[in-house]
Write a protein that holds these residues in place. Structure first.
Motif, PDB file in Angstrom:
ATOM      1  N   VAL A  47       0.810  -1.139   0.435  1.00  0.00           N
ATOM      2  CA  VAL A  47      -0.032  -0.071   0.060  1.00  0.00           C
ATOM      3  C   VAL A  47       1.049   1.621   0.560  1.00  0.00           C
ATOM      4  N   ILE A  48       2.260   1.633   0.699  1.00  0.00           N
ATOM      5  CA  ILE A  48       2.680   2.587   1.221  1.00  0.00           C
ATOM      6  C   ILE A  48       3.450   2.427  -0.808  1.00  0.00           C
ATOM      7  N   ALA A  49       3.801   1.502  -1.087  1.00  0.00           N
ATOM      8  CA  ALA A  49       4.136   1.591  -2.335  1.00  0.00           C
ATOM      9  C   ALA A  49       3.957   1.960  -3.698  1.00  0.00           C
ATOM     10  N   ASP A  50       2.737   2.619  -3.515  1.00  0.00           N
ATOM     11  CA  ASP A  50       1.489   2.166  -4.025  1.00  0.00           C
ATOM     12  C   ASP A  50       0.998   3.139  -4.075  1.00  0.00           C
ATOM     13  N   SER A  51       1.102   4.149  -2.823  1.00  0.00           N
ATOM     14  CA  SER A  51       0.064   5.567  -3.096  1.00  0.00           C
ATOM     15  C   SER A  51       1.402   5.863  -2.866  1.00  0.00           C
ATOM     16  N   ALA A  52       3.144   5.413  -3.326  1.00  0.00           N
ATOM     17  CA  ALA A  52       3.799   6.527  -3.286  1.00  0.00           C
ATOM     18  C   ALA A  52       3.744   6.604  -5.156  1.00  0.00           C
ATOM     19  N   GLY A  53       3.551   5.967  -5.619  1.00  0.00           N
ATOM     20  CA  GLY A  53       2.753   5.967  -7.628  1.00  0.00           C
ATOM     21  C   GLY A  53       3.597   5.880  -7.959  1.00  0.00           C
ATOM     22  N   PHE A 102       2.688 -13.853  -2.369  1.00  0.00           N
ATOM     23  CA  PHE A 102       1.070 -14.245  -2.399  1.00  0.00           C
ATOM     24  C   PHE A 102       0.107 -12.852  -2.006  1.00  0.00           C
ATOM     25  N   GLY A 103       0.387 -12.019  -0.224  1.00  0.00           N
ATOM     26  CA  GLY A 103      -0.566 -11.538   0.042  1.00  0.00           C
ATOM     27  C   GLY A 103      -0.069  -9.826  -0.549  1.00  0.00           C
ATOM     28  N   ALA A 104       1.101  -9.353  -1.298  1.00  0.00           N
ATOM     29  CA  ALA A 104       1.551  -8.573  -1.622  1.00  0.00           C
ATOM     30  C   ALA A 104       1.228  -8.629  -2.900  1.00  0.00           C
ATOM     31  N   ALA A 105       1.110  -9.349  -3.901  1.00  0.00           N
ATOM     32  CA  ALA A 105       0.485  -9.353  -5.128  1.00  0.00           C
ATOM     33  C   ALA A 105      -1.418  -9.029  -4.855  1.00  0.00           C
ATOM     34  N   ALA A 106      -2.431 -10.361  -3.711  1.00  0.00           N
ATOM     35  CA  ALA A 106      -2.959  -9.656  -3.872  1.00  0.00           C
ATOM     36  C   ALA A 106      -3.673  -8.574  -3.162  1.00  0.00           C
ATOM     37  N   THR A 107      -2.870  -7.219  -2.841  1.00  0.00           N
ATOM     38  CA  THR A 107      -3.116  -6.463  -2.106  1.00  0.00           C
ATOM     39  C   THR A 107      -3.182  -5.553  -3.424  1.00  0.00           C
ATOM     40  N   ALA A 108      -1.845  -5.495  -4.930  1.00  0.00           N
ATOM     41  CA  ALA A 108      -1.498  -4.822  -5.629  1.00  0.00           C
ATOM     42  C   ALA A 108      -3.431  -4.923  -6.289  1.00  0.00           C
ATOM     43  N   ALA A 109      -3.878  -6.258  -6.824  1.00  0.00           N
ATOM     44  CA  ALA A 109      -4.947  -6.639  -7.176  1.00  0.00           C
ATOM     45  C   ALA A 109      -5.803  -6.354  -6.915  1.00  0.00           C
ATOM     46  N   LEU A 110      -6.004  -5.784  -5.080  1.00  0.00           N
ATOM     47  CA  LEU A 110      -7.115  -5.206  -4.860  1.00  0.00           C
ATOM     48  C   LEU A 110      -7.035  -3.421  -4.980  1.00  0.00           C
ATOM     49  N   LEU A 111      -6.282  -2.787  -4.821  1.00  0.00           N
ATOM     50  CA  LEU A 111      -5.682  -1.433  -5.549  1.00  0.00           C
ATOM     51  C   LEU A 111      -6.057  -1.495  -6.319  1.00  0.00           C
ATOM     52  N   SER A 112      -5.224  -2.279  -7.863  1.00  0.00           N
ATOM     53  CA  SER A 112      -5.991  -2.401  -8.817  1.00  0.00           C
ATOM     54  C   SER A 112      -7.417  -1.803  -9.712  1.00  0.00           C
ATOM     55  N   PHE A 113      -8.251  -2.668  -8.589  1.00  0.00           N
ATOM     56  CA  PHE A 113      -9.322  -2.902  -9.062  1.00  0.00           C
ATOM     57  C   PHE A 113     -10.322  -2.145  -8.175  1.00  0.00           C
ATOM     58  N   ASP A 114      -9.697  -1.302  -7.395  1.00  0.00           N
ATOM     59  CA  ASP A 114     -10.440  -0.132  -6.660  1.00  0.00           C
ATOM     60  C   ASP A 114     -11.087  -0.717  -5.444  1.00  0.00           C
ATOM     61  N   LEU A 115     -10.568  -2.734  -4.444  1.00  0.00           N
ATOM     62  CA  LEU A 115     -11.330  -2.884  -3.599  1.00  0.00           C
ATOM     63  C   LEU A 115     -10.721  -2.826  -2.790  1.00  0.00           C
ATOM     64  N   TYR A 116      -9.849  -1.501  -3.012  1.00  0.00           N
ATOM     65  CA  TYR A 116      -9.462  -1.780  -1.305  1.00  0.00           C
ATOM     66  C   TYR A 116      -9.418  -1.548  -0.473  1.00  0.00           C
ATOM     67  N   ARG A 117     -10.051  -1.919   0.828  1.00  0.00           N
ATOM     68  CA  ARG A 117     -10.928  -1.319   1.928  1.00  0.00           C
ATOM     69  C   ARG A 117     -10.270  -1.506   3.741  1.00  0.00           C
ATOM     70  N   ALA A 118     -10.424  -0.914   4.151  1.00  0.00           N
ATOM     71  CA  ALA A 118     -10.307  -2.308   5.755  1.00  0.00           C
ATOM     72  C   ALA A 118      -9.958  -2.849   6.015  1.00  0.00           C
ATOM     73  N   TRP A 119     -11.429  -3.582   4.966  1.00  0.00           N
ATOM     74  CA  TRP A 119     -11.463  -5.151   5.670  1.00  0.00           C
ATOM     75  C   TRP A 119     -10.666  -6.235   5.020  1.00  0.00           C
ATOM     76  N   THR A 120     -10.657  -5.298   3.493  1.00  0.00           N
ATOM     77  CA  THR A 120     -10.040  -6.420   2.105  1.00  0.00           C
ATOM     78  C   THR A 120      -8.573  -6.704   2.521  1.00  0.00           C
ATOM     79  N   GLY A 121      -8.638  -6.005   3.184  1.00  0.00           N
ATOM     80  CA  GLY A 121      -6.713  -5.485   3.497  1.00  0.00           C
ATOM     81  C   GLY A 121      -6.528  -6.222   4.612  1.00  0.00           C
ATOM     82  N   LEU A 122      -6.889  -6.468   5.647  1.00  0.00           N
ATOM     83  CA  LEU A 122      -6.844  -7.329   7.072  1.00  0.00           C
ATOM     84  C   LEU A 122      -6.947  -8.864   6.364  1.00  0.00           C
ATOM     85  N   LEU A 123      -8.216  -8.911   5.477  1.00  0.00           N
ATOM     86  CA  LEU A 123      -7.652 -10.796   4.645  1.00  0.00           C
ATOM     87  C   LEU A 123      -6.751 -10.616   4.181  1.00  0.00           C
TER      88      LEU A 123
END
Lengths: 227, 227, 227
Positions: free
Chosen positions: C128-134, C179-200
């Motif tokens: 998330v931090i890397a993504d938010s750095a653009g 796996f966790g990093a790729a899942a998070t990047a996918a969530l961010l890409s598809f604008d599905l990153y929320r508190a609970w999806t991140g925790l998941l």
């Protein structure tokens, strides 16, 4: 040169770094580099490395802490790569020790003294450089401590040893560095940093480390770790 | 891609990097990456690591030197993280070596040849990239040498070995890298850097290292270190 | 604080990081820091290091991955040096473990669980931090994985061990982080990153690692490496 960079980077905020401080400062950096280079070269002798191993380990030890610090404050390329005085001093130190060729049995004492001097000088100059890059006092002190212990950690990891800073058979190491860095950060905060107060802080850190060595001040072991 | 970055970063100052140079350059980087990835994977085989250990060590060796160089010149994030071609090439190299499954007894020769090729190519491309970031010739040469030896140092530290660059039973290692980097910096300074002169410098560095290996050119030990 | 930095750095591009996400995020970072600090302190107990060795190794493990990530994305000085909450939490964790003084024979299980939790949380927050750095999704995922495994690699190298991520007697380690990093990047890409999806995603990575440990999911050895 470090001093030039300092003035350029930080402008009036280091106006207290007058020319006397600057000269002392540069001298301190150079003495720290030579001390750590000597410690690296002596470890190389103990490990039976050859002449090039001595030079490489001297340079890594002497320049490693400052390179880490410069990366952490975003000063790229690090001073060690742009001002070749420090690299040259490290190489010359290694060559001199090669020709003196100390007996392996006699390297322990000089190694520890050289390391303590480098530690004391770098915790002060590292803190000043971090402060002049505009960082707050606690951050500057942490970076000063990191600069001081960084070179030795790199030296020990490269030569296949657990770093001095971790070993339980070693006396206090990071604490004297943190003490010197915190004293320097306090001096800077209260606008009391002068050439002689900086030197005093460095001398106190060196003395602290050498006393810890002499009187074997240890941290306690975890209780059950003694099992 | 490295070449694109080069042009963007440095503009007309690398106008001598015409398209022929660019293509050769990118090819050189890629060959260096594959060579170092192979050396990392072969060390993994020698150390009886598993498939993932092979992949991780191949990537760390192949990309480590360039990542260190990019951090030192302030190019963040490093090319290895933005241009995934290099990462992919490292992974593919490790997989190929996994399926070829060389006998552990036969890994020594190929490992040393792969390492020498990576060393020779990276000291040249590392110097060119540092130069194109606007650094002076001595700094660029130092960074080129650091790029070339960095990956191998990371490989050796991770696999629990004293780095080749330090070991006295090893023949000249840093010197061929420094030679190639200095030659490249000189070519750039005198505006003589072309695709073929760059390749020549790389070939000279590779040849120097392999000759040092073949004829066991050692640095001398410190006198009393022989006790 | 990380969250503040995130918002400042990335502005509207992380508008999805609403206050709920921010709070969870900061909590996640802190839990990751405490978990890795505990793993470092427990390794120190196993290695019979003293109190200061425990503190230094706890800090290096807990803060090392994030420092590497911040250097790679050019955020200097790294958050670990400017927001002292993380450093303090690491020191307190080491002190608590010193006073609990676990028996060396009982450190293995807790060490592995603490390490798995740190791994799972850091691969998400790092991404998330890397993504938010653009940075783009693949680069962000790679940096997330690097953040997650970086602290453990530093811990193992400093304590004189071959890193877990390489050892063939270890079960899958980098793969759950990726796996966790790729899942998070996918969530961010598809604008599905929320508190609970991140925790998941973090929980999935932790679970993946612990299952790999429980059922000994190994990567295969190179065929002839078994000779």
């Amino acid at each position: 040169m470090y001093v030039g960079v300092l003035v350029t980077l930080a402008g009036p905020s280091v106006s207290e770094l007058d020319s006397a401080v600057s000269a002392v400062h540069r001298g301190g950096e150079m003495m720290g580099v030579v001390s750590f280079a000597a410690s690296g070269a002596l470890v190389a002798v103990r490990k039976r490395l050859d002449l090039f191993g001595m030079v490489v380990l001297a340079c890594a030890t002497a320049l490693g802490g400052g390179i880490v610090r410069d990366l952490l404050i975003g000063r790229t390329p690090p001073a060690a790569f742009t001002d070749l005085t420090y690299l040259s001093a490290s190489i010359v130190t290694a060559l001199v020790l090669y020709f003196i060729a100390p007996s392996r049995r006699l390297t322990k004492g000089p190694l520890e003294i050289a390391d303590a001097i480098g530690l004391g000088l770098f915790c002060v100059t590292g803190t000043v450089i971090a402060d002049s890059a505009g960082l707050g006092a606690p951050t500057a002190a942490l970076l000063g401590m990191t600069t001081a212990i960084g070179g030795g950690v790199i030296r020990d990891v490269l030569s296949g040893e657990v770093p001095t800073v971790l070993r339980p058979d070693q006396d206090l190491y990071a604490i004297p560095a943190l003490f010197g860095a915190a004293a320097t950060a306090a001096l800077l905060s209260f606008d009391l940093y002068r050439a002689w107060t900086g030197l005093l802080a460095a001398a106190a850190a060196v003395g602290f480390r050498l006393l810890a060595r002499r009187y074997q001040w240890h941290a306690p072991l975890a209780r059950h770790a003694r099992d």
